[in-house]
Design an enzyme around this catalytic site. Structure first.
Site, short mmCIF file in Angstrom:
data_model
loop_
_atom_site.label_atom_id
_atom_site.label_comp_id
_atom_site.label_asym_id
_atom_site.label_seq_id
_atom_site.Cartn_x
_atom_site.Cartn_y
_atom_site.Cartn_z
N LYS A 172 1.10 -1.93 0.09
CA LYS A 172 0.22 -0.03 0.00
C LYS A 172 0.82 1.22 -0.01
O LYS A 172 1.41 1.34 0.77
CB LYS A 172 -0.75 0.31 1.11
N GLU A 247 10.55 0.91 9.55
CA GLU A 247 11.67 2.77 9.56
C GLU A 247 11.30 3.90 9.84
O GLU A 247 10.00 4.21 9.34
CB GLU A 247 12.53 2.49 8.11
N CYS A 281 13.88 11.29 6.01
CA CYS A 281 14.18 10.75 7.85
C CYS A 281 14.95 11.04 8.52
O CYS A 281 15.71 11.25 9.76
CB CYS A 281 13.54 9.31 8.09
N GLU A 377 10.60 15.66 14.80
CA GLU A 377 10.89 16.11 13.75
C GLU A 377 9.61 16.57 13.38
O GLU A 377 8.29 16.57 12.77
CB GLU A 377 10.48 14.26 13.21
#
Ligand code: NAD
Length: 469
Positions: A172, A247, A281, A377
Site C-alpha cells: 500500500k 523505519e 527521515c 521531527e
C-alpha cells in the site's frame, strides 16, 4: 497540464477494477491543482491481494535463485525504462525539484533494485553449527506500507528485498503520492513476473493500511512512516504475533567538532537538512557546533539558507520545492511559530512564491536542546543550531533524543570516528562519507526496528531454520 487517472489495483498479475468507486484525488503541491486520482481501496480489495500473494508464495519461494535473479533483472530494466517518467511524476505529485527527482527519486531505487537482482541470484548461505544445518527461508506473505517523501525508493527497499528473499508482497503506497507506485506496477506488468508475487492496493492508512497490518494471512509487516503509525501497526500485528519491521522518524545531529573543516561541515550540513524540502527521515536537522566556531557557523548557515532558490520544481534553477501538502505546510509553520530560539534565516515572513505549499528555508540559532524545535521531527526546511563545549557534551546533546536514525560527525578522522561510535543511531557519516545504498539502514530507539537495504535488508524477510542431524 498532465492528468493521470488510475482506477484499478494491481492484483494477481493484472490490473483489476477496484471494489468500490471511491477515489483519492492527487494534488500537485506547486500548482495546488488536482491532476489525478487512484482508487480508495477497501478491506475486500486487500483480501483479494493477500489471497493472490498467498497463492503465489509456494511457487516463488521454491523458484531457484537464478530464476528470481533473472525476474528481478527484468523488473529493473522495466523500471529503468521509466526513469524519466518516474522523476516527472514525483515532481508533479511531491514537488521534488526535477534534478533531485532524477538523481535521487528515480536513480536511487534503480541502484537498490539492481543490488537486489544480484543478491536474489545468489543461493542463501546455509550454515553448519555443530550437528545443525541452519537454513534461511522466505518469511512468507509480506505487507508493505510506505510514506510519501521518497515514494519509489521506500517501496523498492521493501519490495526488492522481499522478492529477492522469496517472499510475495502486498503493497500500500502513500495516498499522497500513489501515482509513482503505479509506474512500478506498470513495470511489473511488462517484466512478466509470476502472477501474484507483487500486488498493490491503493487507499488510506486507516482502511487499506490497517487491513494489511491486521490481516491474519500476512506473515510480516514492513512499514516506513511516522512513529505514531508505527505504533498502531505494531499493535495490530501483535495480536497475531506477526513479525514487524519499522523505519520511522528521526532528529539527526550533525556534530561539528573543534578540529573540523567548518565551512564544508556547515555547507554540506545545510544541504542535507534541506534535501527534499527537509522531508527526509535522515535529515541532519540539529547542527551541533563547537563554541570556537559557533558564530562563524551560524553566519554561514544563515547565508547558505538565504541563498536557496525556492520555486517551481520543474525550473532547473530551483533547489527547494514546496512541501508535500497543505497540512504539512501548516504543521511546519506551527513549529516555527512556537519556536523561541533566535531566528537567523527564513521564518514565517520570508518571501516565498505566491502559489504552492512553501516554507522558506529557516535557520534557528541558540536552540535549547530540550525544546520542541530540537526534540520533534519537523519534516520541513528548518535547521536548529546548538553550541557545545567539548566532545562529551556534543555526544550527550546528540543522544538527547527519542530518535536514533542517522547523524554526522566532522573533525580529525580518529576523533570524529570515536564520536561516531558513541552516537546511538543506526548510521553516521564521518567527514561527508556518502550514503551507501547497500549498507544496513535503520534506527535505534523510536526510529524503528530492523534494517533495510543490502544483505541486511534481505535478511529481514527470511526465517531461520535449524535442522539437526
Ligand atoms: P504516516 O505514518 O502518516 O504514513 C505512512 C503510511 O502509513 C502511509 O501509507 C499511510 O497511509 C499509512 N498509514 C497511516 N495510518 C495507518 C494505520 N492506522 N494503519 C496502517 N497504515 C497506516 O507517515 P507519512 O506522513 O506518510 O511519512 C512521513 C513520516 O515517515 C516521517 O515521520 C518520516 O520520518 C517517516 N519516514 C521514515 C523513514 C525511515 O526510513 N526511517 C523514511 C521516510 C519517512
Amino acid at each position: 497540464m498532465t492528468s493521470v487517472f488510475r482506477d484499478e489495483h494491481w492484483i494477481g498479475g493484472a490490473f483489476v477494477p477496484a471494489g468500490s468507486g471511491d477515489r483519492i484525488e492527487v494534488e500537485n503541491p506547486y500548482t495546488e491543482e488536482v491532476f489525478g486520482h487512484v482508487p480508495a481501496g477497501t478491506a475486500e480489495d486487500v483480501n483479494l491481494a493477500v489471497s493472490a500473494a498467498r497463492a503465489a508464495f509456494d511457487g516463488w519461494a521454491s523458484a531457484s535463485p537464478a530464476e528470481r535473479g533473472a525476474a528481478l533483472s527484468r523488473l529493473h530494466r522495466a523500471v529503468a525504462a521509466r526513469a524519466d517518467e518516474i522523476a516527472r511524476i514525483v515532481g508533479l505529485e511531491l514537488g521534488t525539484p526535477l534534478k533531485i527527482a532524477k538523481a535521487v527519486q528515480a536513480g536511487l531505487p534503480l541502484t537498490v533494485l539492481a543490488g537486489y537482482a544480484e543478491l536474489a541470484a545468489q543461493p542463501p548461505a546455509d550454515e553448519i553449527i555443530g550437528n545443525s544445518l541452519v537454513v534461511h527461508e522466505p518469511a512468507g506473505v509480506v505487507g508493505a506500507i510506505t510514506p510519501w517523501n521518497y515514494p519509489l525508493h521506500q517501496v523498492v527497499a521493501k519490495v526488492g528485498a522481499a522478492l529477492a528473499a522469496g517472499c510475495t508482497v502486498v503493497l500500500k503506497p502513500s495516498e499522497l503520492t500513489p501515482l509513482t507506485a503505479y509506474l512500478l506496477a506498470d513495470a511489473f506488468a511488462e517484466a512478466d513476473l509470476p502472477a501474484g508475487v507483487f500486488n498493490m492496493v491503493t487507499g488510506t492508512g486507516p482502511v487499506v493500511g490497517a487491513a494489511i497490518a491486521g490481516h491474519p494471512d500476512v506473515d510480516l509487516v514492513s512499514f516506513t512512516g511516522s512513529t505514531v503509525t508505527g505504533r498502531a501497526i505494531s499493535r495490530a500485528a501483535a495480536d497475531r504475533i506477526a513479525k514487524v519491521s519499522l523505519e520511522l522518524g528521526g532528529k539527526s545531529a550533525n556534530v561539528v567538532l573543534e578540529d573540523a573543516d567548518v565551512v564544508k561541515a556547515v555547507k554540506v550540513g545545510v544541504g542535507n537538512a534541506f534535501l527534499n524540502s527537509g522531508q527526509t527521515c535522515t535529515a541532519w536537522t540539529r547542527m551541533l557546533v563547537h563554541r570556537s566556531h559557533y558564530d562563524e557557523a551560524v553566519e554561514l548557515a544563515a547565508k547558505t539558507a538565504a541563498g536557496y532558490t525556492v520555486g517551481d520544481p520543474f525550473d532547473p534553477a530551483t533547489r527547494l520545492g514546496p512541501l508535500a501538502s497543505a497540512a504539512q505546510k501548516e504543521r511546519v509553520r506551527g513549529f516555527i511559530e512556537r519556536a523561541t530560539a533566535r531566528l537567523v534565516a527564513g521564518g514565517l515572513d520570508a518571501p516565498v512564491p505566491g502559489q504552492g505549499h512553501f516554507v522558506a528555508p529557516t535557520v534557528f540559532a541558540d536552540v535549547d536542546p530540550d525544546s520542541e524545535l530540537a526534540q520533534e521531527e519537523i519534516f520541513g526546511p528548518v535547521l536548529s543550531i546548538i553550541p557545545f563545549g567539548d566532545d562529551d557534551e556534543a555526544v550527550a546533546i546528540a543522544n538527547n533524543s527519542k530518535y536514533g536514525l542517522a547523524g554526522a560527525v566532522w573533525g580529525s578522522s580518529d576523533r570524529a570516528l570515536a564520536v561516531a561510535r558513541r552516537l546511538r543511531t543506526g548510521a553516521v557519516d564521518v567527514n561527508g562519507g556518502s550514503f551507501n545504498p547497500f549498507a544496513p539502514f535503520g534506527g535505534y530507539k523510536q526510529s524503528g526496528i530492523g534494517r533495510e537495504l543490502g544483505a541486511y535488508g534481505l535478511a529481514e524477510f527470511q526465517q531461520v531454520k535449524a535442522i539437526q542431524r
